[in-house]
Design a protein around this motif. Structure first.
Motif, PDB file in Angstrom:
ATOM      1  N   PRO A  84     -58.049  42.681  64.958  1.00  7.15           N
ATOM      2  CA  PRO A  84     -57.625  42.697  63.549  1.00  7.15           C
ATOM      3  C   PRO A  84     -57.813  41.342  62.884  1.00  7.15           C
ATOM      4  CG  PRO A  84     -55.722  42.616  64.995  1.00  7.15           C
ATOM      5  CD  PRO A  84     -56.911  42.835  65.878  1.00  7.15           C
ATOM      6  N   PRO A 103     -57.579  55.861  70.835  1.00  5.86           N
ATOM      7  CA  PRO A 103     -58.779  55.316  70.190  1.00  5.86           C
ATOM      8  C   PRO A 103     -58.805  53.789  70.351  1.00  5.86           C
ATOM      9  CG  PRO A 103     -57.550  56.780  68.715  1.00  5.86           C
ATOM     10  CD  PRO A 103     -56.663  56.485  69.877  1.00  5.86           C
ATOM     11  N   HIS A 124     -45.729  48.412  57.812  1.00  4.71           N
ATOM     12  CA  HIS A 124     -45.602  49.274  58.987  1.00  4.71           C
ATOM     13  C   HIS A 124     -44.704  48.626  60.041  1.00  4.71           C
ATOM     14  CE1 HIS A 124     -48.696  52.140  57.662  1.00  4.71           C
ATOM     15  NE2 HIS A 124     -49.323  51.075  57.178  1.00  4.71           N
ATOM     16  N   PRO A 158     -54.659  48.504  69.734  1.00  7.31           N
ATOM     17  CA  PRO A 158     -55.225  49.723  69.135  1.00  7.31           C
ATOM     18  C   PRO A 158     -54.510  50.166  67.854  1.00  7.31           C
ATOM     19  CG  PRO A 158     -55.098  49.952  71.509  1.00  7.31           C
ATOM     20  CD  PRO A 158     -54.348  48.705  71.167  1.00  7.31           C
ATOM     21  N   LEU A 159     -53.193  49.905  67.770  1.00  4.12           N
ATOM     22  CA  LEU A 159     -52.471  50.246  66.540  1.00  4.12           C
ATOM     23  C   LEU A 159     -52.763  49.237  65.436  1.00  4.12           C
ATOM     24  CD1 LEU A 159     -48.938  51.377  67.777  1.00  4.12           C
ATOM     25  CD2 LEU A 159     -50.880  52.783  67.115  1.00  4.12           C
ATOM     26  N   PRO A 190     -60.319  50.010  69.648  1.00  5.56           N
ATOM     27  CA  PRO A 190     -60.979  49.348  68.518  1.00  5.56           C
ATOM     28  C   PRO A 190     -62.277  48.662  68.924  1.00  5.56           C
ATOM     29  CG  PRO A 190     -59.199  47.983  69.337  1.00  5.56           C
ATOM     30  CD  PRO A 190     -59.140  49.268  70.126  1.00  5.56           C
ATOM     31  N   ASP A 191     -63.158  48.486  67.963  1.00  3.31           N
ATOM     32  CA  ASP A 191     -64.408  47.759  68.186  1.00  3.31           C
ATOM     33  C   ASP A 191     -64.270  46.278  67.857  1.00  3.31           C
ATOM     34  OD1 ASP A 191     -65.851  50.016  69.006  1.00  3.31           O
ATOM     35  OD2 ASP A 191     -66.206  50.598  66.922  1.00  3.31           O
ATOM     36  N   ALA A 237     -55.345  47.383  64.956  1.00  3.92           N
ATOM     37  CA  ALA A 237     -56.723  47.422  64.467  1.00  3.92           C
ATOM     38  C   ALA A 237     -56.970  48.572  63.505  1.00  3.92           C
ATOM     39  CB  ALA A 237     -57.684  47.512  65.654  1.00  3.92           C
ATOM     40  N   ARG A 238     -56.138  49.619  63.555  1.00  2.00           N
ATOM     41  CA  ARG A 238     -56.387  50.773  62.680  1.00  2.00           C
ATOM     42  C   ARG A 238     -55.607  50.720  61.377  1.00  2.00           C
ATOM     43  NH1 ARG A 238     -53.450  55.482  66.327  1.00  2.00           N
ATOM     44  NH2 ARG A 238     -51.772  55.998  64.857  1.00  2.00           N
ATOM     45  N   LEU A 239     -54.773  49.690  61.201  1.00  2.00           N
ATOM     46  CA  LEU A 239     -54.022  49.551  59.953  1.00  2.00           C
ATOM     47  C   LEU A 239     -54.882  48.864  58.894  1.00  2.00           C
ATOM     48  CD1 LEU A 239     -50.566  48.425  61.405  1.00  2.00           C
ATOM     49  CD2 LEU A 239     -51.252  50.719  60.649  1.00  2.00           C
ATOM     50  N   PRO A 240     -54.556  49.035  57.610  1.00  2.00           N
ATOM     51  CA  PRO A 240     -55.332  48.368  56.548  1.00  2.00           C
ATOM     52  C   PRO A 240     -55.322  46.852  56.730  1.00  2.00           C
ATOM     53  CG  PRO A 240     -53.890  50.052  55.625  1.00  2.00           C
ATOM     54  CD  PRO A 240     -53.499  49.920  57.059  1.00  2.00           C
ATOM     55  N   GLN A 241     -56.506  46.288  56.711  1.00  2.00           N
ATOM     56  CA  GLN A 241     -56.669  44.846  56.928  1.00  2.00           C
ATOM     57  C   GLN A 241     -56.700  44.107  55.593  1.00  2.00           C
ATOM     58  OE1 GLN A 241     -57.005  43.763  60.415  1.00  2.00           O
ATOM     59  NE2 GLN A 241     -56.342  45.901  60.638  1.00  2.00           N
TER      60      GLN A 241
END
Length: 322
Positions: A167, A161, A271, A102-103, A163-164, A105-109
């Motif tokens: 990453p 949250p 990060h 979850p962490l 992820p869908d 997947a929310r970082l800039p890819q």
């Protein structure tokens, strides 16, 4: 703590309810003055129960019968001691990716992953595993390639949250004092020997994750987390978001080195994700409220900020509010 007391505490606090085999063995060792004397001839970090039991299993010794274990270990002590001195407890639990995902997947890819204490690097493949997140009263949340041989289940409570999608990982590297190679049968055998006898699911998961790693081997470097981390981080592709992460590693590092590591990783671009036992790293934003019910939780943090309590083997995730 003296060695006999260490093994007795391991039997009562760690193995009980998890491994009847190791519960019996640890009590047998604690009550055997001869074995205790042999263990006391080793450096203190090398006397730990998991290391001894893993070494005996790796060498083909018996573990089902405590009396046979004691005899075999004493008779083969030169081999056992050599293995213990050469090896480390490097349980490489791929299921921890379920609490990292979850962490990530929310970082800039896309991401460039760098794991500290990577062992064989099996946690460097969060994009290759299939996840099932289970929330009370809700439908299961599925994500990841359906054809993946590695299937991970994680129970979720609190504010997490999900992820869908997994990453996008374009670079994966690991740093370890003694990196393991899953293409080497001896290294893979050592990883397998560290899985407790009754943990058949973990053994199957290890085998499946090793197949994933063999198909696309990560960059693994032998090195120290203070001296060698910056150089390896500098090798990450500049177009990707660097993510330095670790799980169940810093408890084995002296407190002074932990402080130095915190300064080092904070000075890198990108990060930092830490997944460690509570109290190993003081969170930058203060200590969060205790975890609900289960006290054997890890504290998951992003850039020093606590975000969730996590099961030590990735089996649960409890999000923190705020």
């Amino acid at each position: 703590m003296d060695t006999a007391r260490w093994y007795r505490a391991f039997s009562e606090r760690e193995a009980r309810g998890e491994s009847p085999t190791y519960e019996r063995l640890a009590l047998a060792v604690a009550g055997d003055p001869g074995l205790i004397a042999l263990l006391d001839g080793l450096p203190e970090p090398k006397r730990q129960p998991n290391l001894l039991f893993g070494a005996v299993r790796h060498l083909g010794g018996p573990v089902d019968d405590p009396a046979a274990f004691r005899r075999w270990t004493a008779d083969h002590w030169a081999e056992v001691a050599a293995t213990v001195r050469a090896r480390r407890t490097q349980t490489n639990e791929a299921a921890r990716c379920a609490v990292l995902l979850p962490l990530l997947a929310r970082l800039p890819q896309p991401l460039a992953l760098l794991e500290v204490g990577a062992s064989a690097g099996l946690c460097l493949y969060p994009d290759a595993y299939r996840y099932r997140y289970v929330r009370p009263g809700a439908a299961d949340h599925l994500v990841g390639p359906d054809a993946s041989p590695v299937r991970l289940t994680c129970s979720v409570t609190g504010d997490v949250p999900l992820p869908d999608r997994v990453p996008e990982v374009v670079w994966r590297a690991g740093l370890d004092l003694n990196p393991l190679d899953v293409t080497d049968p001896d290294d893979l055998g050592w990883l397998t020997a560290l899985v407790w006898p009754e943990q058949h699911g973990r053994r199957d998961r290890l085998t499946a994750a090793a197949r994933v790693a063999r198909a696309d081997p990560p960059l693994l470097r032998r090195g120290d987390l203070l001296a060698d981390l910056p150089a390896l981080a500098a090798a990450a592709p500049p177009e990707a978001t660097l993510v330095v992460f670790h799980s169940a590693v810093l408890a084995y590092v002296p407190p002074v080195a932990r402080t130095g590591f915190t300064r080092t990783v904070a000075g890198l671009p990108g990060h930092w994700i830490a997944n460690e036992a509570a109290g190993v790293l003081p969170p930058a934003d203060g200590t969060p409220a205790p975890p609900p019910a289960d006290v054997t939780r890890f504290l998951l943090s992003l850039d020093g900020r606590p975000v969730a309590w996590a099961g030590p083997h990735g089996q649960s995730l409890h999000g923190l509010t705020g």
